[in-house]
Design an enzyme around this catalytic site. Structure first.
Site, PDB file in Angstrom:
ATOM      1  N   LYS A  22      42.213  31.047  53.503  1.00 49.67           N
ATOM      2  CA  LYS A  22      40.964  30.380  53.100  1.00 49.67           C
ATOM      3  C   LYS A  22      41.238  28.961  52.617  1.00 49.67           C
ATOM      4  O   LYS A  22      40.605  28.014  53.062  1.00 49.67           O
ATOM      5  CB  LYS A  22      40.308  31.176  51.962  1.00 49.67           C
ATOM      6  CG  LYS A  22      39.208  30.414  51.251  1.00 49.67           C
ATOM      7  CD  LYS A  22      38.513  31.235  50.195  1.00 49.67           C
ATOM      8  CE  LYS A  22      39.137  31.222  48.814  1.00 49.67           C
ATOM      9  NZ  LYS A  22      38.914  29.995  48.039  1.00 49.67           N
ATOM     10  N   ASN A  23      42.201  28.836  51.696  1.00 46.89           N
ATOM     11  CA  ASN A  23      42.396  27.528  51.062  1.00 46.89           C
ATOM     12  C   ASN A  23      43.142  26.533  51.942  1.00 46.89           C
ATOM     13  O   ASN A  23      43.268  25.362  51.580  1.00 46.89           O
ATOM     14  CB  ASN A  23      43.084  27.707  49.700  1.00 46.89           C
ATOM     15  CG  ASN A  23      42.141  28.342  48.689  1.00 46.89           C
ATOM     16  OD1 ASN A  23      40.933  28.426  48.924  1.00 46.89           O
ATOM     17  ND2 ASN A  23      42.689  28.804  47.574  1.00 46.89           N
ATOM     18  N   ARG A  92      32.582  24.964  45.360  1.00 47.84           N
ATOM     19  CA  ARG A  92      33.100  23.712  44.816  1.00 47.84           C
ATOM     20  C   ARG A  92      33.958  22.956  45.817  1.00 47.84           C
ATOM     21  O   ARG A  92      34.007  21.726  45.799  1.00 47.84           O
ATOM     22  CB  ARG A  92      33.965  23.980  43.584  1.00 47.84           C
ATOM     23  CG  ARG A  92      33.318  24.762  42.501  1.00 47.84           C
ATOM     24  CD  ARG A  92      34.288  24.988  41.397  1.00 47.84           C
ATOM     25  NE  ARG A  92      34.823  23.712  40.936  1.00 47.84           N
ATOM     26  CZ  ARG A  92      34.205  22.882  40.131  1.00 47.84           C
ATOM     27  NH1 ARG A  92      33.026  23.189  39.648  1.00 47.84           N
ATOM     28  NH2 ARG A  92      34.753  21.743  39.789  1.00 47.84           N
ATOM     29  N   CYS A 116      31.680  26.446  36.580  1.00 51.05           N
ATOM     30  CA  CYS A 116      32.255  27.509  37.403  1.00 51.05           C
ATOM     31  C   CYS A 116      32.664  28.640  36.471  1.00 51.05           C
ATOM     32  O   CYS A 116      33.025  28.402  35.312  1.00 51.05           O
ATOM     33  CB  CYS A 116      33.471  26.928  38.124  1.00 51.05           C
ATOM     34  SG  CYS A 116      34.447  28.127  39.004  1.00 51.05           S
ATOM     35  N   ARG A 121      36.637  22.961  35.431  1.00 51.86           N
ATOM     36  CA  ARG A 121      37.055  22.432  36.731  1.00 51.86           C
ATOM     37  C   ARG A 121      36.488  21.034  37.030  1.00 51.86           C
ATOM     38  O   ARG A 121      35.714  20.846  37.963  1.00 51.86           O
ATOM     39  CB  ARG A 121      36.693  23.418  37.834  1.00 51.86           C
ATOM     40  CG  ARG A 121      37.336  24.773  37.617  1.00 51.86           C
ATOM     41  CD  ARG A 121      37.070  25.723  38.733  1.00 51.86           C
ATOM     42  NE  ARG A 121      37.877  25.435  39.906  1.00 51.86           N
ATOM     43  CZ  ARG A 121      37.798  26.135  41.039  1.00 51.86           C
ATOM     44  NH1 ARG A 121      36.956  27.118  41.152  1.00 51.86           N
ATOM     45  NH2 ARG A 121      38.569  25.832  42.051  1.00 51.86           N
ATOM     46  N   ILE A 326      46.348  27.543  34.116  1.00 52.72           N
ATOM     47  CA  ILE A 326      45.620  26.645  35.035  1.00 52.72           C
ATOM     48  C   ILE A 326      44.136  26.564  34.697  1.00 52.72           C
ATOM     49  O   ILE A 326      43.575  25.477  34.595  1.00 52.72           O
ATOM     50  CB  ILE A 326      45.774  27.110  36.514  1.00 52.72           C
ATOM     51  CG1 ILE A 326      47.252  27.345  36.864  1.00 52.72           C
ATOM     52  CG2 ILE A 326      45.112  26.113  37.470  1.00 52.72           C
ATOM     53  CD1 ILE A 326      48.090  26.110  36.991  1.00 52.72           C
ATOM     54  N   ARG A 396      33.655  35.987  49.770  1.00 58.18           N
ATOM     55  CA  ARG A 396      33.948  34.549  49.864  1.00 58.18           C
ATOM     56  C   ARG A 396      35.367  34.319  50.344  1.00 58.18           C
ATOM     57  O   ARG A 396      35.640  33.313  51.002  1.00 58.18           O
ATOM     58  CB  ARG A 396      33.786  33.893  48.477  1.00 58.18           C
ATOM     59  CG  ARG A 396      32.370  33.813  48.024  1.00 58.18           C
ATOM     60  CD  ARG A 396      32.278  33.012  46.764  1.00 58.18           C
ATOM     61  NE  ARG A 396      32.852  31.679  46.968  1.00 58.18           N
ATOM     62  CZ  ARG A 396      32.870  30.727  46.052  1.00 58.18           C
ATOM     63  NH1 ARG A 396      32.337  30.950  44.881  1.00 58.18           N
ATOM     64  NH2 ARG A 396      33.418  29.555  46.307  1.00 58.18           N
TER      65      ARG A 396
HETATM   66  N1  EPU Z   1      41.757  19.351  37.170  1.00 63.21           N
HETATM   67  C1  EPU Z   1      41.368  18.278  36.406  1.00 63.21           C
HETATM   68  N2  EPU Z   1      40.808  17.200  37.046  1.00 63.21           N
HETATM   69  C2  EPU Z   1      40.617  17.173  38.390  1.00 63.21           C
HETATM   70  C3  EPU Z   1      41.027  18.262  39.159  1.00 63.21           C
HETATM   71  C4  EPU Z   1      41.598  19.352  38.519  1.00 63.21           C
HETATM   72  O1  EPU Z   1      41.519  18.272  35.195  1.00 63.21           O
HETATM   73  O2  EPU Z   1      40.098  16.155  38.888  1.00 63.21           O
HETATM   74  C5  EPU Z   1      42.356  20.525  36.514  1.00 63.21           C
HETATM   75  C6  EPU Z   1      41.505  21.782  36.656  1.00 63.21           C
HETATM   76  O3  EPU Z   1      40.489  21.867  35.696  1.00 63.21           O
HETATM   77  C7  EPU Z   1      42.537  22.877  36.534  1.00 63.21           C
HETATM   78  C8  EPU Z   1      43.784  22.256  37.172  1.00 63.21           C
HETATM   79  O4  EPU Z   1      43.546  20.859  37.190  1.00 63.21           O
HETATM   80  O5  EPU Z   1      42.801  23.130  35.198  1.00 63.21           O
HETATM   81  C9  EPU Z   1      44.084  22.716  38.571  1.00 63.21           C
HETATM   82  O6  EPU Z   1      42.919  22.675  39.372  1.00 63.21           O
HETATM   83  P1  EPU Z   1      42.971  22.323  40.918  1.00 63.21           P
HETATM   84  O7  EPU Z   1      42.271  21.028  41.114  1.00 63.21           O
HETATM   85  O8  EPU Z   1      44.349  22.449  41.443  1.00 63.21           O
HETATM   86  O9  EPU Z   1      42.055  23.477  41.531  1.00 63.21           O
HETATM   87  P2  EPU Z   1      41.193  23.321  42.825  1.00 63.21           P
HETATM   88  O10 EPU Z   1      41.815  22.375  43.741  1.00 63.21           O
HETATM   89  O11 EPU Z   1      39.772  23.146  42.435  1.00 63.21           O
HETATM   90  C10 EPU Z   1      42.417  25.150  44.245  1.00 63.21           C
HETATM   91  C11 EPU Z   1      42.037  26.427  44.933  1.00 63.21           C
HETATM   92  C12 EPU Z   1      41.766  27.494  43.890  1.00 63.21           C
HETATM   93  C13 EPU Z   1      43.024  27.686  43.062  1.00 63.21           C
HETATM   94  C14 EPU Z   1      43.451  26.352  42.438  1.00 63.21           C
HETATM   95  C15 EPU Z   1      44.758  26.430  41.684  1.00 63.21           C
HETATM   96  C16 EPU Z   1      41.047  25.644  46.996  1.00 63.21           C
HETATM   97  C17 EPU Z   1      39.822  25.466  47.824  1.00 63.21           C
HETATM   98  N3  EPU Z   1      40.868  26.173  45.773  1.00 63.21           N
HETATM   99  O12 EPU Z   1      41.312  24.800  43.441  1.00 63.21           O
HETATM  100  O13 EPU Z   1      41.444  28.691  44.580  1.00 63.21           O
HETATM  101  O14 EPU Z   1      42.796  28.614  42.046  1.00 63.21           O
HETATM  102  O15 EPU Z   1      43.593  25.363  43.473  1.00 63.21           O
HETATM  103  O16 EPU Z   1      45.769  26.885  42.515  1.00 63.21           O
HETATM  104  O17 EPU Z   1      42.131  25.332  47.434  1.00 63.21           O
HETATM  105  C18 EPU Z   1      40.553  30.845  44.851  1.00 63.21           C
HETATM  106  O18 EPU Z   1      40.924  30.812  46.037  1.00 63.21           O
HETATM  107  O19 EPU Z   1      40.153  31.909  44.309  1.00 63.21           O
HETATM  108  C19 EPU Z   1      40.594  29.621  44.059  1.00 63.21           C
HETATM  109  C20 EPU Z   1      39.910  29.475  42.933  1.00 63.21           C
END
Ligand code: EPU
Length: 419
Positions: A22-23, A92, A116, A121, A326, A396
């Site tokens: 998915k990701n 998101r 969320c 996030r 995280i 999802r």
């Molecule tokens: N963060 C910030 N600022 C930002 C972006 C992130 O502070 O601008 C913080 C977040 O709040 C969090 C940390 O950084 O504490 C990591 O978040 P990240 O941005 O890496 O998460 P994401 O990119 O929104 C992806 C996956 C998630 C997975 C996380 C962590 C996708 C589409 N989603 O989310 O997947 O949990 O990385 O590995 O790739 C899932 O599949 O169930 C899922 C939630």
């Protein structure tokens, strides 16, 4: 809404195939916005989130056809640059169109994702990165309005490691002028799959999979064919299912080398996990040992496996501590697991789990994808019947998990609303 009903206690035995990631699919589909021509993508999982990114892209005017794992995507013509609230609020990861749109169309209007269930996030790092590359960003009426006549390569260091932030900026940088360096970048296998796709399209990206990614901007990108990598979180979820049921399963299309930390922790808990021919043999033992886990960005233990691992620890001998570093609110499954008899206490960002002899089936529900998966797993290992409602969340991100588990011998079925 449909429910999943599980009568626990069956050992899982047989072969099961992991679907596409998915990701990896979500950013790869978004990356098609960067190029002209007709892409072909294979091993695409049939998931609600994939349908959502398709809706987001179609709404931009992108032509998409296909199903059953194969999709053609043609973004030669983009009709508008807006990702509306109605779509972004359901997923998101729709934010992944922001970087490509700004790079290709010089502007984008994307709804802010909002809150969320698992945490705040924020997306400040995505926006700061684009601003550093020369985009003007304004927040108006709940939308991000981004404009950039030219994006310029920059040297950026992320304060926090962000997966989709790294992906968004890597995509934007492919069409920027000059060289971009992303430091403290995410190293997830899904980031690497995206970089491979972009490089096939003609981008010049070096270092994906390490914490420093260099991107040399190019004039344009072209259409490609690509097979999406298998889903390491689905594979890990199936491994835990075998562990909980003293199962003996062979997982096909298993991304073994991307799962080092998860496999290490599962082996510590007593499971046998070894490559075997075209798959991976996974054997659960009668006695589950307690193991501490701390979620970390890749190559650490993934937050997306935390809830599933907690179910295993709920039935381990002894005490274990699972720390979530995280997301600040990713223990939503705990109260449901407690209703099934798990002995779990939350202390700050840690869950302290005292293993119990058995769990007992109950009606449960969850408000997040991985939490839902953990409740299905708990149901497999419980005495009596577990009914998991709100399976919308499960759909999802898991392709036919109920069917896959049933094929392995689980007593699990989907019940239609009203039945
Ligand atoms: N963060 C910030 N600022 C930002 C972006 C992130 O502070 O601008 C913080 C977040 O709040 C969090 C940390 O950084 O504490 C990591 O978040 P990240 O941005 O890496 O998460 P994401 O990119 O929104 C992806 C996956 C998630 C997975 C996380 C962590 C996708 C589409 N989603 O989310 O997947 O949990 O990385 O590995 O790739 C899932 O599949 O169930 C899922 C939630």
């Amino acid at each position: 809404m449909d429910r999943i009903v599980i009568r626990g206690g069956e050992r899982l035995i047989g072969e099961v195939e992991v679907s596409g990631s998915k990701n990896a699919t979500l950013p790869i589909f978004a990356s098609s916005l960067l190029s002209m021509g007709d892409h072909r993508f294979y091993n695409v999982p049939n998931l609600r989130d994939v349908q959502t990114i398709i809706k987001v892209l179609k709404n931009l005017g992108v032509k998409i056809s296909g199903d059953g794992g194969e999709y053609r995507i043609d973004a030669t013509e983009i009709g508008n640059e807006e990702a509306p609230y109605d779509l972004v609020k359901t997923m998101r990861a729709s934010i992944l169109v922001l970087g490509p749109l700004v790079a290709r169309m010089k502007k984008a209007t994307v709804s802010l994702p909002g809150g969320c269930a698992i945490g705040a996030r924020p997306i400040n790092l995505h926006l700061m990165g684009l601003e550093a590359m020369g985009a003007k960003i304004e927040l108006r009426h709940g939308y991000i309005e981004a404009k950039a006549d030219v994006l310029k390569g920059v040297n950026l260091s992320f304060d926090t490691i962000t997966v989709t932030g790294t992906e968004n900026l890597m995509m934007a940088a492919t069409l920027a002028q000059g060289k971009t360096i992303l430091q403290n970048a995410a190293m997830e296998p899904e980031v690497v799959d995206l970089a491979n796709v972009l490089n096939k399209m003609g981008a010049k990206i070096y270092g994906a999979g390490t914490n420093v990614i260099e991107i040399e901007g190019v004039e344009s990108l072209h259409a490609i064919e690509h097979t999406i990598i298998p889903d390491r979180i689905e594979a890990g979820t199936l491994m835990v299912a075998a562990g909980l049921t003293r199962g003996n399963i062979k997982i096909l299309h298993c991304p073994f080398s991307d799962m080092e930390m998860v496999i290490h922790k599962l082996r510590d808990s007593g499971m046998e996990i070894e490559p075997e021919g075209d798959g991976v043999r996974v054997v659960g033992m009668k006695r589950i040992r307690s193991v501490d886990v701390k979620t970390q960005p890749y190559p650490g233990f993934p937050t997306d496996m935390q809830a599933q691992f907690m179910v295993l620890m709920s039935l381990a001998r002894g005490l274990s501590v699972i720390s979530e570093t995280i997301f600040e609110n990713r223990f939503i499954h705990v109260s449901e697991l407690q209703r099934m008899g798990a002995d779990i206490r939350i202390q700050g960002n840690s869950a302290i789990i005292q293993g119990v002899e058995s769990l007992s089936g109950a009606p449960v529900m969850a408000t997040d994808l991985r939490a839902s998966a953990s409740l299905i797993l708990a149901g497999l290992a419980s005495e009596g019947v577990t009914e998991v409602s709100r399976i919308y969340h499960l759909e999802r991100g898991y392709e036919g998990l109920d069917k896959k588990l049933a094929k392995l011998g689980a007593n699990i079925k989907r019940v239609k609303e009203g039945d």
